[in-house]
Structures are given as C-alpha cells and as structure tokens.
Design a protein around this motif. Structure first.
Motif, PDB file in Angstrom:
ATOM      1  N   ASP A   1       0.795  -1.031  -0.131  1.00  0.00           N
ATOM      2  CA  ASP A   1       0.086  -0.102   0.065  1.00  0.00           C
ATOM      3  C   ASP A   1       0.964   1.171  -0.027  1.00  0.00           C
ATOM      4  O   ASP A   1       1.868   1.334  -0.656  1.00  0.00           O
ATOM      5  CB  ASP A   1      -1.210  -0.104   1.226  1.00  0.00           C
ATOM      6  CG  ASP A   1      -2.048  -1.336   1.230  1.00  0.00           C
ATOM      7  OD1 ASP A   1      -2.299  -1.689   0.093  1.00  0.00           O
ATOM      8  OD2 ASP A   1      -2.132  -2.047   2.376  1.00  0.00           O
ATOM      9  N   SER A   2       0.483   2.162   0.928  1.00  0.00           N
ATOM     10  CA  SER A   2       1.239   3.514   0.951  1.00  0.00           C
ATOM     11  C   SER A   2       2.588   3.457   1.653  1.00  0.00           C
ATOM     12  O   SER A   2       3.229   4.768   1.681  1.00  0.00           O
ATOM     13  CB  SER A   2       0.307   4.677   1.137  1.00  0.00           C
ATOM     14  OG  SER A   2      -0.057   4.410   2.580  1.00  0.00           O
ATOM     15  N   VAL A   3       2.809   2.485   2.695  1.00  0.00           N
ATOM     16  CA  VAL A   3       3.759   2.879   3.631  1.00  0.00           C
ATOM     17  C   VAL A   3       4.834   1.541   3.429  1.00  0.00           C
ATOM     18  O   VAL A   3       4.612   0.449   3.214  1.00  0.00           O
ATOM     19  CB  VAL A   3       3.298   2.485   5.026  1.00  0.00           C
ATOM     20  CG1 VAL A   3       4.643   2.559   5.898  1.00  0.00           C
ATOM     21  CG2 VAL A   3       2.349   3.654   5.472  1.00  0.00           C
ATOM     22  N   LEU A   4       6.080   2.473   2.958  1.00  0.00           N
ATOM     23  CA  LEU A   4       7.374   1.266   2.877  1.00  0.00           C
ATOM     24  C   LEU A   4       8.383   1.497   3.986  1.00  0.00           C
ATOM     25  O   LEU A   4       8.456   2.657   4.582  1.00  0.00           O
ATOM     26  CB  LEU A   4       7.805   1.621   1.295  1.00  0.00           C
ATOM     27  CG  LEU A   4       7.248   1.411   0.275  1.00  0.00           C
ATOM     28  CD1 LEU A   4       8.246   2.085  -1.154  1.00  0.00           C
ATOM     29  CD2 LEU A   4       6.827   0.067   0.303  1.00  0.00           C
ATOM     30  N   ALA A   5       8.864   0.384   4.486  1.00  0.00           N
ATOM     31  CA  ALA A   5      10.125   0.460   5.425  1.00  0.00           C
ATOM     32  C   ALA A   5      11.451   0.444   4.888  1.00  0.00           C
ATOM     33  O   ALA A   5      11.626  -0.559   4.167  1.00  0.00           O
ATOM     34  CB  ALA A   5       9.742  -0.843   6.347  1.00  0.00           C
TER      35      ALA A   5
ATOM     36  N   PRO B   1      20.173   8.284   4.797  1.00  0.00           N
ATOM     37  CA  PRO B   1      20.506   8.355   3.425  1.00  0.00           C
ATOM     38  C   PRO B   1      20.035   7.444   2.323  1.00  0.00           C
ATOM     39  O   PRO B   1      20.189   7.562   1.024  1.00  0.00           O
ATOM     40  CB  PRO B   1      22.118   7.897   3.632  1.00  0.00           C
ATOM     41  CG  PRO B   1      21.886   6.942   5.025  1.00  0.00           C
ATOM     42  CD  PRO B   1      20.712   7.657   5.747  1.00  0.00           C
ATOM     43  N   ILE B   2      19.215   6.386   2.824  1.00  0.00           N
ATOM     44  CA  ILE B   2      18.471   5.500   1.894  1.00  0.00           C
ATOM     45  C   ILE B   2      17.502   6.163   1.077  1.00  0.00           C
ATOM     46  O   ILE B   2      17.460   6.132  -0.098  1.00  0.00           O
ATOM     47  CB  ILE B   2      18.047   4.387   2.787  1.00  0.00           C
ATOM     48  CG1 ILE B   2      19.192   3.451   3.203  1.00  0.00           C
ATOM     49  CG2 ILE B   2      17.210   3.541   1.635  1.00  0.00           C
ATOM     50  CD1 ILE B   2      18.538   2.269   4.237  1.00  0.00           C
ATOM     51  N   ILE B   3      16.726   6.992   1.849  1.00  0.00           N
ATOM     52  CA  ILE B   3      15.700   7.717   1.402  1.00  0.00           C
ATOM     53  C   ILE B   3      16.368   8.668   0.422  1.00  0.00           C
ATOM     54  O   ILE B   3      15.877   9.051  -0.694  1.00  0.00           O
ATOM     55  CB  ILE B   3      14.773   8.220   2.307  1.00  0.00           C
ATOM     56  CG1 ILE B   3      14.036   7.121   3.059  1.00  0.00           C
ATOM     57  CG2 ILE B   3      13.577   9.085   1.939  1.00  0.00           C
ATOM     58  CD1 ILE B   3      13.562   7.557   4.591  1.00  0.00           C
ATOM     59  N   GLN B   4      17.302   9.625   0.890  1.00  0.00           N
ATOM     60  CA  GLN B   4      17.693  10.646  -0.092  1.00  0.00           C
ATOM     61  C   GLN B   4      18.404   9.923  -1.309  1.00  0.00           C
ATOM     62  O   GLN B   4      18.532  10.711  -2.175  1.00  0.00           O
ATOM     63  CB  GLN B   4      18.641  11.366   0.895  1.00  0.00           C
ATOM     64  CG  GLN B   4      18.083  11.954   2.035  1.00  0.00           C
ATOM     65  CD  GLN B   4      19.058  12.781   3.067  1.00  0.00           C
ATOM     66  OE1 GLN B   4      19.959  13.427   2.432  1.00  0.00           O
ATOM     67  NE2 GLN B   4      18.658  12.860   4.182  1.00  0.00           N
ATOM     68  N   PHE B   5      18.868   8.857  -1.078  1.00  0.00           N
ATOM     69  CA  PHE B   5      19.553   8.377  -2.592  1.00  0.00           C
ATOM     70  C   PHE B   5      18.418   8.043  -3.428  1.00  0.00           C
ATOM     71  O   PHE B   5      18.545   7.985  -4.691  1.00  0.00           O
ATOM     72  CB  PHE B   5      20.617   7.246  -2.149  1.00  0.00           C
ATOM     73  CG  PHE B   5      21.311   6.920  -3.693  1.00  0.00           C
ATOM     74  CD1 PHE B   5      22.415   7.734  -4.117  1.00  0.00           C
ATOM     75  CD2 PHE B   5      21.051   5.850  -4.589  1.00  0.00           C
ATOM     76  CE1 PHE B   5      23.146   7.470  -5.439  1.00  0.00           C
ATOM     77  CE2 PHE B   5      21.523   5.409  -5.473  1.00  0.00           C
ATOM     78  CZ  PHE B   5      22.632   6.478  -6.032  1.00  0.00           C
ATOM     79  N   LEU B   6      17.254   7.434  -2.911  1.00  0.00           N
ATOM     80  CA  LEU B   6      16.422   7.113  -3.787  1.00  0.00           C
ATOM     81  C   LEU B   6      16.019   8.324  -4.308  1.00  0.00           C
ATOM     82  O   LEU B   6      15.408   8.246  -5.633  1.00  0.00           O
ATOM     83  CB  LEU B   6      15.103   6.589  -2.898  1.00  0.00           C
ATOM     84  CG  LEU B   6      15.413   5.242  -2.252  1.00  0.00           C
ATOM     85  CD1 LEU B   6      14.154   4.609  -1.395  1.00  0.00           C
ATOM     86  CD2 LEU B   6      15.350   4.179  -3.557  1.00  0.00           C
TER      87      LEU B   6
ATOM     88  N   ILE C   1       9.158   7.739   3.767  1.00  0.00           N
ATOM     89  CA  ILE C   1       8.799   8.740   4.724  1.00  0.00           C
ATOM     90  C   ILE C   1       7.728   8.531   5.888  1.00  0.00           C
ATOM     91  O   ILE C   1       7.575   8.693   6.800  1.00  0.00           O
ATOM     92  CB  ILE C   1       8.839  10.162   4.267  1.00  0.00           C
ATOM     93  CG1 ILE C   1      10.349  10.534   3.638  1.00  0.00           C
ATOM     94  CG2 ILE C   1       8.307  11.195   5.193  1.00  0.00           C
ATOM     95  CD1 ILE C   1      10.379  11.669   3.075  1.00  0.00           C
ATOM     96  N   ASP C   2       6.866   7.860   4.999  1.00  0.00           N
ATOM     97  CA  ASP C   2       5.375   7.812   5.675  1.00  0.00           C
ATOM     98  C   ASP C   2       5.349   6.641   6.490  1.00  0.00           C
ATOM     99  O   ASP C   2       4.689   6.675   7.505  1.00  0.00           O
ATOM    100  CB  ASP C   2       4.404   7.345   4.478  1.00  0.00           C
ATOM    101  CG  ASP C   2       3.819   8.392   3.655  1.00  0.00           C
ATOM    102  OD1 ASP C   2       3.758   9.439   4.177  1.00  0.00           O
ATOM    103  OD2 ASP C   2       3.178   7.944   2.812  1.00  0.00           O
ATOM    104  N   TYR C   3       6.577   6.076   6.665  1.00  0.00           N
ATOM    105  CA  TYR C   3       7.050   4.978   7.678  1.00  0.00           C
ATOM    106  C   TYR C   3       6.785   5.596   9.104  1.00  0.00           C
ATOM    107  O   TYR C   3       6.491   5.191  10.067  1.00  0.00           O
ATOM    108  CB  TYR C   3       7.830   3.983   7.497  1.00  0.00           C
ATOM    109  CG  TYR C   3       8.359   3.096   8.490  1.00  0.00           C
ATOM    110  CD1 TYR C   3       8.108   1.743   8.708  1.00  0.00           C
ATOM    111  CD2 TYR C   3       9.375   3.478   9.548  1.00  0.00           C
ATOM    112  CE1 TYR C   3       8.147   0.973   9.778  1.00  0.00           C
ATOM    113  CE2 TYR C   3       9.788   2.570  10.554  1.00  0.00           C
ATOM    114  CZ  TYR C   3       9.328   1.558  11.023  1.00  0.00           C
ATOM    115  OH  TYR C   3       9.716   0.793  11.775  1.00  0.00           O
ATOM    116  N   PHE C   4       7.616   6.403   9.188  1.00  0.00           N
ATOM    117  CA  PHE C   4       7.856   7.213  10.407  1.00  0.00           C
ATOM    118  C   PHE C   4       6.732   8.060  10.932  1.00  0.00           C
ATOM    119  O   PHE C   4       6.450   8.227  12.071  1.00  0.00           O
ATOM    120  CB  PHE C   4       9.185   8.219   9.979  1.00  0.00           C
ATOM    121  CG  PHE C   4      10.526   7.493   9.952  1.00  0.00           C
ATOM    122  CD1 PHE C   4      11.282   6.563  10.771  1.00  0.00           C
ATOM    123  CD2 PHE C   4      10.939   7.426   8.326  1.00  0.00           C
ATOM    124  CE1 PHE C   4      12.301   6.117  10.323  1.00  0.00           C
ATOM    125  CE2 PHE C   4      11.754   6.337   8.093  1.00  0.00           C
ATOM    126  CZ  PHE C   4      12.637   5.957   9.395  1.00  0.00           C
TER     127      PHE C   4
END
Length: 896
Positions: A462-466, A480-485, A498-501
């Motif tokens: 769905d909308s949340v990724l870990a 850094p994972i999210i920022q490289f994505l 980000i929605d995970y948090f």
C-alpha cells in the motif's frame, strides 16, 4: 631454569615491586610543576584554572601584565610570558590527569600538564600561544621557528598528497570480506541467503555451502549443499552478480578437472514477476522480523496491532517467493572424471519418484530437485562425466512448505523463462531511475547494485514502505537510503518510506524505531526537508505538515527541559542516546541533527505559506546558537592535541559538559569507553564532527577546520575510522574543504574494506554484525553522488570529487536525469586527450535552475588547461565556472 637464574629472576621482581611502592614512583602524583605560557602579542586577559590539581602560583616571566590570584591582564600588544605553578599535580597516564584551563574572551584553551615538554612545545598557532616548560628560555619566535617546517605534514595533508587510489589498489591493503548473498523480490521480507564455504556467516565454522531461508532478520531454515567433494585446501569459488549488479547470483568452483557453475535467483511460484504481483509485507510485520531492538521500540498500541497483522502475514496460502537454483558440473578434462553434489536439502524425506523433499508429516513439499531433468533419487550424488559432458542439478525451493499441487506447478516452470523474466524485472528498475555512469567498472557496478539493494530491502504494501537498514528502519540510518532514492528520481518510493515514520510517530511527535535511540526525529525531519528540496511538491508538503510540525514541537519542548543548565553543560540542548551505548548526554550529533531537521522544516513550511514557518525558523536559529555556544565552551576545556605538522589544536568531546574526546580519559575515575570493537567509537562515529555536516558550523569556519583535523589525526587509518566507518562524515567535510585527495583515500579504503568485492554485499563492522547493511551502502552511494554532483547555495558543483584517472583518454562520465535541488541534471563528459581536449555537455533547464555551474576537470597528470571555451577557468581548483548559467552549456577544455 638453574637455581642461580631463578634467584636472579625473583630478585628483579622484588626490586621492581619495591620501586612501584617507593616515593620515587609516586612522583607522577601530588607533585609540583611549573610551565610557561607565551603569547606572541597582547592584549589579552583571562583566568587560569586547574583541574585535578591546585594553582600554587601565577607570575610574570617577562612582558607587561597584571596578576591577581588566578587572573591575568595584558594590555600592551607586546609578547608576554607567564609561569604557572601547580601543586598536587597528577601526570600519570590514564584518567584524572591534571589539566590547565586558560579562559579568555577570545582564546580559551586547555592542556594536560603531562603533555608539556621543551622537546615538543604546545604551539597553538591560531591563537598565537605556546606552552613549554619553565626551563625552556627560548622566545616565541625561536620556538615556533623550530617547530614549523614544510617537511612536517598533518595526517590530513599526508592523505591529500598521496597518489590517488582506485578500487584495485585500495583493495590490496584493506580487509577482504567474504559475505553471503541475499536473493529476494523487494517489498517482501522473505529472502534466500546463499553462502559458500568461506563466507563470514556463522559463529561456528562452515562445513558446507548453505542456503538459508530468512524472514529478513530471522533465519527460519537452513539447507546445506556442496558443489564438489567438500571443504579442502583450496577454495576456488568465485561469484558475480548478473551484469555486475542484478540480484541474480552466478558462481564457479573448480575442483580437479570438474568445473561447477551455479545460477540462482528468486521469483514467484507461478505468477509473472511484476510489482503488481508482489504482495509485500506490512511495515509492522517488517518490524517484528527485524529483531528485538525494533520490537522494543514499539508503543503498546503498535505491539497490539502487530500481533493482529502477523496472523495474516504468516498465512501459508499466500504465493511464496521461490528460489530457482541450478548447478552444472562440466568435465574439462580429456578423460572421464567424477562430479559430486550434496543437493540443497532440508534434512527431511526425499520422495525419489518425484524429487520432492517432503515435510515430516508427508503432506507438503519443502524442495524440488532434478538431476539432468529427472527426479532426484538421493541427496548425495557422484556422477561420472565424459570429457565435455555436463550434469545439471536443478532445485526449486519455495519459501516454506507448499501443497503437492502447488509443488507440481512450481516444478513445471521453465528455468530459462523465469530467469529472463527476473532479469527484465530488475533491469526495469534501473531503466526507470536516473542514470549514473562512471568509467571504473567496480564503482559503476556498485552504484547500480546499490540502488537495487536499497529496493531489495524496501519493504511494505500500500502506501507505507519500510526502508530496511540491515535492521528495521531507523531515522538516522534510513535517511541516506531515502535521500539516495530521491537522488535517483524515485520520489514516490522516498515519500512512501517517509510515511513509515509518520505511521509510527508517537502522540507527542517523538520518533523512535530502534531500541532506546533518541536521535531519530531530527534526521527524519531533515529527510522530509531534503525530499521537498528535490521535488518542490507543495501538495505533498501540505499533506505532511501537521505531523512534521508535531515532531518539530517535540524537539522544541525537549530543548526547554535544559533551559536551566549552564551554558557549556547542555543549555538549550536535548539529551539522549544516539546509538547502542547508553549515553544519555547532550550529544552534538543528536542536537546537530535535531537542529538541521528544524531548519529544513522551517524552510519547507515557508515555501508553502504555513503560518508556523516563522516560529520554527526562529526556534531553529536559537537552537543553532545554543549548540554553537555549548560547543565553544567544550572546546575551551578540552585538552589540545598535537598534529603531524607540529601545531596543536583544540579537541572536543562528543557531548556538551565533556572534557575532550573520551579516548583521552580527561575525567577522574575509571572509564570504560570500549564498545563495538573500538576505543574511539563515541568520538569517531557519533562525535562533534556532525556539527559541520548538520550545518551548525559551515565548512569554512575554524571550528570545522579543527574538527576535520582532529577526526583525521586521532581516529583514522588510511583515512578510515574504526568499526563502522560509514558513520563518520569526515569524507564529506574534506570534500567541502577542497581535500579531494583525502576524500578519495577515505572513499576507496572504506568501500573496499566494507564489502564483498565479488557480489557487493555490505557489512556493518569489520569483525561481524549484520550483512546487507544498506545503511552503509547508502552512505557509499551518497558519497558517490557528492563526488559527481552537489548543490552549494545557488551553485551546481559537478565532478568535484572524481579521481583524475576518470579523465584519462577515451573515458566518459554520464548523468541522466539525476535529481537535484535544481531539478534533473544531465551531464556528459568525454575525454579525448589523445587530441588534447575534454568535452562537457551540461543541462539543467528548469524554472529553478542554478545561477552558476562549477565543473571540475582534473587532468590525469595534473596538467593545467591551455585554453577553455564555455566558462572561466581556475587553474588552482581545476574548475570551469559557467555564470550566468542559462540551463544549457557546452565546455571545451584543451591541454597542450
């Protein structure tokens, strides 16, 4: 041993023990000492304080000054020398040694009494101060002249001036990791881990090759296998990823005349491998299988929700990932030879009519195996092969038991078709992202493999990724994972991560997802702000603003809890653990990240016209000022340290109220700072250097210069810090300060010592810890991004950190749609040095394009350009500046 020698040994021991107990040995404690402090010029006034000792006398040796008790005042601009006499001095090694603190309005510093000598006086060149013994009668200029020499280099300068390394040369001197490979689908925590005999996997020695079925952090079943006879004197297994980067494993082992070739990949049971067909894993189930520390961070409500979710997640009727495994044995000799297999097996009954390994109950299938297309009849096989003949073992291993009907459908699948489908699935992910191509094979493959590994450990539905880090998502490590994505243009994935948090945010705005970590909230807010810088998506920013503000207010409220503390002891700062060690102190890393999070959120809120923007920005400015004041107080009481060029500089503690790096043991009492394989973990990994990275100090401020020099001098080998090197941001700071050579030393020696160089798995620590540590991998990827492109205010900086070798004749660098604060960046650089030129084509034609572009073109041998078209050349920096930048530019750099 003779009687005479025995007598002599005991006599020597008795003499040594007597010496230890005698007053002569106690000279290191409770003694009186005098040192001299020389100022090159006044005026200056201040006070001398003694820590672990008593000030016996303060007197003027020469110059004009006023002395009153512990205070001094020098009004003239002439040189001045004062003598400081300390009683009850302690100069022994270890904690609690006497330190002298000299405080003034502008030049406060501290030093260990035991460090003072006339052979190596303390020269604080930035302060114009020297400390030496009282017997040393030389003047300031005589002492400084004897110390300063162009032959002496700091460790940072030594790294900068060395020959630039590359992947191969760095790998010759760094540790070589042998790590397993994880094969999976992405979004789903069900993995197959494949380890060969020499891989670092288990605490006990490995006796076979292994396939381990994993629910992410938990191994649930182990299947041993062998290609060949078994463990022997020589291990010849070599492994690669398909096309150098895809999560498809190939391996080759040679034993005698037999060559064994392995291919393995994960796909679905029967459905085509597409994103739509992968059901994924709920983020709370990801937490559950990430380990005890992740579960420990749950709120009671999250724990209750997870229990319900696990009931459906463990439903065996869901389509499972399946490992497709093929091993071929070929006789490369000219006479018949035997090949040997131990088939991957779950140690249960083999149905030799169908080649099915059955559960103990006999009603479900754990594995399917064939030899040369026929059902396997025994798990140990020896087969005689004629010259050139090939035996083919194929296994299909579902991730858990399946019914006979499902097993039969799996057995019917064509290996080659599923292989091609899996290859296309992963290549499509590369094709949909930005392109970064560099002319060094290993680095090019690492960048592409790394991007896919981040997706392999990106779990959810769905909308949340870990964003898995090797553990569960952690604010500090997922950043850094999210920022490289985002850098690769995968903005939708970044938003979902980000929605995970937000999904797990506490009612008061606190974010905590691992153990007792207190440092996650700030990095998450920073990452939110970075995502907005990339996308300028105001609709998204408005959607997340309320929850982001809640976390901002959490930080602000935590700051107020320390408002009564003295400045220098954490006033206006948060306290709490940054990592595994229980250090509930006002850490500079914790507070730097918290400030940066507030600053980025203030910027985002202003852009969307949120009425709270000015309040958050005001709080961020005040927060930054409090951190700066606390840090400068810490600098003033931390012992100065020597550098390789003869200078001494202030050191700093990892937290406010500290007295220097913990490795110097400046405080009294027993200290035990060893953790995670190193004595310097707190100083080097989560120390004050983060104040530069988190923009509390800019890279050109003196404090940032000292932090860089301290980090490099005290804590690095080959410009790499111990135990978990990707936690240290000194390579970033060195790049910002223009130390490209030093940056490259760190870049190559860190990556070669942290990965398996065949299959590019990353390890957490040199000695052990988690494999497939995507937190480490993401910082490598971000370092690669910085070397290729960075944003500096309204300037786009290109190729600021690349090696010279990348500009050799015939080599090319390409960026296609690389995401930046200015929008997509396209760059093509081609070296045609055989004809004396390097050409660059730059495009960033958006409504937020940079005002200027600075392109670095380093000649392979350091030669300056003879002429430049398309911009202004700076021979010192080897850069071409295009200003004003109109969205497109072509640059030609010619060399004679």
């Amino acid at each position: 041993m003779s009687i005479r020698n025995s007598f002599l040994l005991h006599a020597c021991l008795a003499i040594n023990l007597a010496c230890l107990a005698s007053p002569s040995h106690s000279q290191d404690i409770d003694r009186k000492s005098t040192v001299s402090i020389l100022w090159e010029m006044g005026p200056v006034e201040g006070e001398v304080k003694i820590r672990y000792g008593e000030l016996d006398d303060l007197s003027i040796r020469w110059g004009e000054a006023k002395i009153e008790d512990s205070h001094f005042q020098m009004e003239a601009s002439d040189p001045v020398r004062i003598d400081v006499t300390i009683s009850k001095a302690r100069i022994q090694p270890g904690p609690g040694a006497t330190a002298i603190e000299v405080t003034s309005a502008t030049q406060s510093f501290a030093f260990f009494l035991r460090d003072v000598s006339s052979e190596h006086p303390i020269l604080l060149s930035e302060y114009g101060v020297i400390v030496t013994t009282s017997e040393d009668s030389r003047s300031f200029s005589e002492i400084s002249g004897a110390i300063e020499s162009p032959e002496r280099k700091t460790r940072l300068e030594e790294y900068q001036e060395r020959e630039e390394p590359d992947f191969q040369s760095a790998g010759k001197i760094t540790r070589h990791m042998h790590l397993p490979v994880w094969l999976g689908l992405g979004r789903d925590i069900r993995f197959f881990e494949i380890a060969t005999q020499y891989n670092q996997l288990l605490p006990e020695p490995q006796k076979t090759d292994l396939i381990v079925l994993r629910n992410y952090g938990e191994g649930i079943q182990t299947m041993p296998f062998l290609l060949g006879m078994g463990v022997n004197a020589v291990e010849t297994m070599t492994r690669t990823l398909e096309e150098g980067c895809l999560p498809i494993l190939h391996g080759t082992r040679k034993q005698g005349k037999i060559e064994y070739r392995m291919t393995a990949f994960a796909t679905l049971e029967t459905s085509p491998l597409t994103d739509e067909n992968i059901s994924g894993t709920h983020y709370l189930a990801v937490d559950h299988f990430s380990g005890e520390n992740t579960r420990r961070a749950w709120t009671p409500e999250q724990a209750a929700d997870a229990e319900k979710i696990l009931e459906t997640e463990l439903d065996s009727s869901r389509e499972k990932p399946v490992l497709f495994f093929r091993a071929e044995a070929e006789n490369r000799g000219d006479t018949p030879n035997y090949a040997h297999f131990l088939v991957p097996n779950p140690n249960t009954r083999l149905d030799d009519q169908r080649g099915f390994y059955m559960t103990n109950e006999g009603n479900e299938v754990l594995s399917i195996a064939t030899l040369n297309g026929r059902p396997l009849v025994n798990e140990e096989i020896s087969i005689l092969l004629s010259p050139g003949e090939v035996a083919t073992l194929e296994c299909r291993i579902p991730h858990g038991p399946v019914s006979l009907e499902r097993a039969e459908r799996i057995a019917e699948q064509d290996f080659e078709i599923r292989h091609a489908e899996t290859r296309a699935f992963w290549k499509a992910k590369l094709d949909q992202a930005a392109e970064m191509r560099v002319p060094e094979r290993e680095i090019d493959e690492l960048i592409h493999a790394g991007f896919l590994h981040l997706q392999l450990l990106l779990f959810g539905r769905d909308s949340v990724l870990a964003a898995g880090t090797g553990y569960g998502p952690i604010g500090t490590e997922s950043a850094p994972i999210i920022q490289f994505l985002d850098s690769m243009g995968a903005h939708g994935l970044a938003e979902q991560a980000i929605d995970y948090f937000f999904a797990k945010q506490h009612d008061d705005g606190f974010m905590q997802n691992y153990g007792s970590y207190q440092a996650e909230t700030g990095p998450v807010l920073w990452t939110i702000g970075e995502h907005f810088r990339y996308t300028r998506d105001k609709e998204w920013a408005n959607r997340v603003a309320e929850k982001a503000l809640l976390s901002c207010d959490y930080i602000i409220n935590r700051r107020r809890e320390s408002s009564e503390k003295p400045m220098g002891e954490g006033k206006g700062m948060l306290s709490g653990n940054v990592g595994d060690p229980e250090d509930p102190f006002p850490s500079f890393t914790l507070n730097g990240y918290a400030y940066l999070g507030l600053a980025r959120l203030g910027e985002m809120l202003e852009a969307i016209g949120n009425p709270d923007a000015s309040r958050i920005q005001k709080e961020a400015r005040a927060f930054r000022e409090d951190i700066r004041k606390n840090f400068r107080k810490t600098l003033a009481v931390s012992p100065v340290i020597p550098l390789g060029d003869g200078r001494w500089i202030p050191s700093a503690a990892p937290w406010a109220a500290g007295h220097g790096p913990v490795i110097l043991y400046a405080d009294q009492g027993q200290a035990h700072w060893y953790t995670h394989g190193s004595l310097v973990t707190r100083d080097a990994l989560v120390g004050p250097l983060y104040l530069a990275f988190t923009e509390v100090f800019s890279p050109d401020e003196i404090e940032a210069k000292w932090l860089n020099e301290m980090q490099t001098e005290l804590f690095t080998v080959e410009n790499v810090v111990p135990t978990q090197p990707y936690y240290s941001r000194h390579p970033w700071l060195q790049l910002q300060q223009g130390y490209v050579g030093a940056f490259l030393q760190a870049y190559y020696h860190t990556v070669t010592s942290t990965i398996d160089r065949e299959v590019y798995s990353f390890k957490e620590h040199p000695y052990g810890g988690t494999v497939y540590k995507t937190h480490e991998e993401a910082w490598f990827l971000m370092q690669s991004r910085w070397m290729l492109y960075q944003e500096e205010g309204d300037t786009l900086s290109l190729l600021s950190g690349i090696p010279r070798a990348w500009m050799e004749d015939g080599k090319e660098i390409r960026l296609k749609d690389a995401a930046s604060y200015f929008g997509p960046v396209n760059l093509e650089v081609k070296s045609n040095l055989e004809e004396g030129e390097i050409l660059a084509d730059i495009q960033c034609d958006t409504d937020r394009k940079p005002s200027r572009v600075v392109l670095r073109i380093p000649h392979p041998k350091g030669a300056p350009a003879s002429s430049v078209e398309g911009g202004v050349y700076d021979p010192m920096r080897e850069t071409v500046t295009v200003e004003p930048f109109q969205g497109k530019a072509k640059v030609r750099v010619r060399f004679e």
